[in-house]
Design an enzyme around this catalytic site. Structure first.
Site, mmCIF file in Angstrom:
data_model
loop_
_atom_site.group_PDB
_atom_site.id
_atom_site.type_symbol
_atom_site.label_atom_id
_atom_site.label_comp_id
_atom_site.label_asym_id
_atom_site.label_seq_id
_atom_site.Cartn_x
_atom_site.Cartn_y
_atom_site.Cartn_z
ATOM 1 N N GLY A 136 10.867 3.035 -0.846
ATOM 2 C CA GLY A 136 10.129 4.272 -1.109
ATOM 3 C C GLY A 136 9.925 4.549 -2.580
ATOM 4 O O GLY A 136 9.420 5.606 -2.944
ATOM 5 N N GLY A 168 8.057 2.579 -4.545
ATOM 6 C CA GLY A 168 6.769 2.027 -4.976
ATOM 7 C C GLY A 168 6.858 0.654 -5.611
ATOM 8 O O GLY A 168 6.014 0.295 -6.432
ATOM 9 N N SER A 169 7.868 -0.126 -5.223
ATOM 10 C CA SER A 169 8.048 -1.451 -5.822
ATOM 11 C C SER A 169 6.801 -2.329 -5.668
ATOM 12 O O SER A 169 6.347 -2.954 -6.643
ATOM 13 C CB SER A 169 9.300 -2.092 -5.199
ATOM 14 O OG SER A 169 9.113 -3.440 -4.948
ATOM 15 N N ALA A 179 3.611 -1.487 -5.177
ATOM 16 C CA ALA A 179 2.482 -0.981 -5.969
ATOM 17 C C ALA A 179 2.729 -1.229 -7.458
ATOM 18 O O ALA A 179 1.794 -1.542 -8.209
ATOM 19 C CB ALA A 179 2.269 0.505 -5.706
ATOM 20 N N ALA A 180 3.981 -1.117 -7.900
ATOM 21 C CA ALA A 180 4.295 -1.319 -9.323
ATOM 22 C C ALA A 180 4.092 -2.780 -9.706
ATOM 23 O O ALA A 180 3.469 -3.081 -10.731
ATOM 24 C CB ALA A 180 5.729 -0.874 -9.616
ATOM 25 N N PRO A 212 14.136 -1.178 -6.373
ATOM 26 C CA PRO A 212 14.544 -1.811 -5.116
ATOM 27 C C PRO A 212 13.343 -1.966 -4.183
ATOM 28 O O PRO A 212 12.442 -1.124 -4.180
ATOM 29 C CB PRO A 212 15.583 -0.844 -4.538
ATOM 30 C CG PRO A 212 15.384 0.449 -5.246
ATOM 31 C CD PRO A 212 14.744 0.144 -6.573
ATOM 32 N N ASP A 222 0.535 5.614 -3.052
ATOM 33 C CA ASP A 222 1.440 4.822 -3.895
ATOM 34 C C ASP A 222 0.694 4.143 -5.045
ATOM 35 O O ASP A 222 1.039 4.310 -6.214
ATOM 36 C CB ASP A 222 2.107 3.702 -3.072
ATOM 37 C CG ASP A 222 3.316 4.192 -2.313
ATOM 38 O OD1 ASP A 222 3.345 5.389 -1.977
ATOM 39 O OD2 ASP A 222 4.215 3.375 -2.059
HETATM 40 O O1 PMV Z 1 5.816 3.383 0.562
HETATM 41 P P1 PMV Z 1 6.646 4.575 0.878
HETATM 42 O O2 PMV Z 1 7.938 4.290 1.517
HETATM 43 O O3 PMV Z 1 6.740 5.525 -0.292
HETATM 44 O O4 PMV Z 1 5.849 5.411 1.982
HETATM 45 C C1 PMV Z 1 4.549 5.814 1.762
HETATM 46 C C2 PMV Z 1 4.336 7.192 2.239
HETATM 47 C C3 PMV Z 1 3.795 7.359 3.623
HETATM 48 O O5 PMV Z 1 3.152 8.615 3.600
HETATM 49 C C4 PMV Z 1 4.904 7.387 4.643
HETATM 50 C C5 PMV Z 1 2.808 6.267 4.015
HETATM 51 C C6 PMV Z 1 1.516 6.287 3.239
HETATM 52 O O6 PMV Z 1 0.808 5.283 3.312
HETATM 53 O O7 PMV Z 1 1.210 7.290 2.574
#
Ligand code: PMV
Length: 311
Positions: A96, A98-99, A101-102, A92, A143
């Site tokens: 959170g 990592g969509s 980055a993946a 999704p 991420d």
């Molecule tokens: O991308 P997310 O939703 O997993 O958030 C990343 C984690 C944070 O620590 C909140 C931001 C970061 O850049 O590390």
């Protein structure tokens, strides 16, 4: 031909990681983004298609994936190829997991394949990070790192120079239940809001970040062991600190409580917060029951995933 990359979860230390404290992230090996590479007519150039989003991009578009593709072609010293790349992702968006980055990592791998090259994890992580920074402010880099390395990592930004990245020992094996609130959340917005509050009054936030950092050290040791209740208690404590930091949400707190009531050893929100996902550490025998309890408590989707013991 296809390339792919996993999703990810932050196990402990989100937000504090932006302020140079350590954090631990794990790959979600069985929930992935995939790119299918197909040749295209000569002269047609590069097209990136995302059918799930009904989107089609060309290389010149002012859009994160096009920018990443241009940067990767420059890095590979490859002229624009005549190929069509089609994205399919089980992750999704803005949750959170990592969509972004993946998909970015799978894209870099696809272009490397077209160039007849294999890039190492550090180079892929760097390319994806550079493009994320251009479009999403100042991400910590955790991420793109965990997704490119595809193994549990310890990650800490340094005041200067590259971040400290170390693969972690996993004991367990561990079972996690992940639940999506169904509420999309902008990492940029949550990180920006916390930064404004920290700037106005740094001291209490610095104390919370230090408390998170101390927990991350304990989580590293517990992750390498096999005491589920001990690891779960640390995750619970991390959730309370994230609540104090003002990054949780009612839906996340409800799901965390539901997982604990259903017998999870521990549960916490994961990622930026205000929405997105939470995770629960459970004994394998109750994973399905906890997932069911989470859906009853309002989760839009759940996943059961495993962290295998390192050899
Ligand atoms: O991308 P997310 O939703 O997993 O958030 C990343 C984690 C944070 O620590 C909140 C931001 C970061 O850049 O590390």
């Amino acid at each position: 031909m296809q390339t792919s990359a996993p999703g990810k979860l932050i196990l402990c230390g989100e937000h504090a990681v932006v302020y140079q404290r350590p954090a631990i992230a794990i790959p979600l090996r069985d929930v992935r983004a995939t790119i299918t590479i197909a040749p295209a007519a000569p002269g047609s150039g590069l097209t990136v298609k995302a059918p799930e989003l009904r989107a089609v991009w060309r290389l010149q578009a002012q859009e994160p994936l096009s920018a990443l593709a241009s940067m990767t072609l420059d890095y590979l010293k490859l002229a624009e190829p005549d190929v069509e790349l089609t994205i399919a992702s089980a992750l999704p968006i803005a949750s959170g997991m990592g969509s972004g980055a993946a998909v970015g990592t799978a894209l870099v791998r696809a272009l490397a394949y077209v160039a007849g090259r294999t890039l190492d994890a550090a180079s892929i992580a760097e390319l994806v990070y550079t493009s994320e920074r251009a479009f999403h402010g100042t991400p910590s880099g955790i991420d793109n790192t965990v997704v490119a390395y595809e193994q549990p990592i310890w990650f800490q930004r340094q005041a200067a120079g590259p971040p400290l990245i170390a693969p972690l020992e996993v004991g367990g094996p561990w079972t996690l239940v992940v639940a999506d609130t169904g509420v999309a959340s902008s990492t940029h917005a949550v990180v920006g809001d916390l930064r404004a509050r920290w700037q106005a009054d740094p001291a209490p936030y610095e104390r919370s970040f230090d408390a998170v950092a101390a927990l991350v050290v304990q989580v590293r040791a517990a992750l390498g062991g096999s005491d589920g209740a001990a690891l779960g208690a640390l995750l619970n404590r991390n959730h309370e600190l994230l609540v104090e930091l003002g990054v949780s949400a009612a839906q996340l707190d409800t799901l965390v409580a539901a997982a604990r009531s259903a017998g999870a050893w521990g549960a916490k929100m994961s990622g930026a917060g205000w929405g997105g996902v939470m995770l629960a550490l459970v004994a394998p025998a109750i994973a399905a029951t906890v997932a069911e309890a989470l859906r009853t408590a309002g989760a839009a989707r759940t996943w059961i995933t495993h962290l295998e013991r390192t050899p």
